[in-house]
Design an enzyme around this catalytic site. Sequence first.
Site, PDB file in Angstrom:
ATOM      1  N   ARG A  37       0.831  -1.204   0.000  1.00  0.00           N
ATOM      2  CA  ARG A  37       0.000   0.000   0.000  1.00  0.00           C
ATOM      3  C   ARG A  37       0.870   1.261   0.000  1.00  0.00           C
ATOM      4  O   ARG A  37       0.572   2.261   0.656  1.00  0.00           O
ATOM      5  CB  ARG A  37      -0.972   0.009   1.189  1.00  0.00           C
ATOM      6  N   SER A  50     -11.551  -0.276   2.848  1.00  0.00           N
ATOM      7  CA  SER A  50     -10.787  -0.879   3.932  1.00  0.00           C
ATOM      8  C   SER A  50     -10.050   0.214   4.701  1.00  0.00           C
ATOM      9  O   SER A  50      -9.264   0.964   4.123  1.00  0.00           O
ATOM     10  CB  SER A  50      -9.798  -1.899   3.363  1.00  0.00           C
ATOM     11  N   GLU A  62      -5.029   2.644   6.445  1.00  0.00           N
ATOM     12  CA  GLU A  62      -4.832   2.636   4.999  1.00  0.00           C
ATOM     13  C   GLU A  62      -5.498   3.865   4.396  1.00  0.00           C
ATOM     14  O   GLU A  62      -4.997   4.450   3.435  1.00  0.00           O
ATOM     15  CB  GLU A  62      -5.431   1.355   4.421  1.00  0.00           C
TER      16      GLU A  62
END
Length: 303
Positions: free
Chosen positions: A176, A226, A296
């Site tokens: 990520r 998410s 995230e």
Amino acid sequence: MNINKIQEDLQQLLPSGTVRSGEVLKSYVFTQIGGKADILAAPVSYEEIRTIVTYARENHIPLTILGNGSNVIIRDGGIRGIVLQTSELSQIEIHGELLVAQCGAKIIDASNYALEHNLSGLEFACGIPGTVGGALYMNAGAYGGEVKDVLESALALNQSGEMVTLTGDDLEWGYRHSIFASGEYIVLEARFALKQGDPALIKASMDELTHLRESKQPLEYPSCGSVFKRPPGRYAGQLIQESGLQGTRIGGAEVSRKHAGFIVNADNATASDYIGLIQHVRSAVKDKFGVELETEVKIIGEE
């Protein structure tokens, strides 16, 4: 900072783009929360992006890049300076086995366009709601695939206003993460190296992944996707679920009862609700498991 002057200047500099002041940003993000932008500018070309970046730098004006806001929380106080919104740059083209997509194109659309041309490699992205620029920014991934697996190169704008091509190790891929998270570059265009495939098999894979997404994720509510990164060797959603947090609310924000890794806007939530609930979840998981959850989702703007 003279907002009226900035608006007037940008309207002259961007004859084709859109420039608005005081724009409410909640309609630009998936969570449907967030305050106003001092200035929202939607360029229609790479040259207009360069113009905005140069103008902001020369006049010491804060600049924020916003795609379609799928993994962003904008605080209730909004965003100062200029918000550069990329949605007008959404062209996708095929050159042989190379798919070229502008930064504001949706990665889902790129995945579907690849299917239409019998190209395999972007199936994993068929349920990722962000833009191509956002997908590169965070090395987006799902169901075993990541952007880094198929990206050949990226056209980007550096801090000096030069257009450069980045490949391989230039991109500093991580989980990520990519070089774009450093703020040194702005994504303009992505070039994905795909392969010819059986359209029936490509579609079957995408249909299966879409079914998994729809059956497991709370798509019936606004959300930022998410919220937390996957901790090493664990799953954030499982830790949250085992902490007994599903259904927990602060204001209108709720830990999803369908998938604990999601926080949904269940009832006119504010950014403060969201951020407060994120902090509560992190604290509870830390207390129970000793695991420090890392977000995230990107949180931007003023309190």
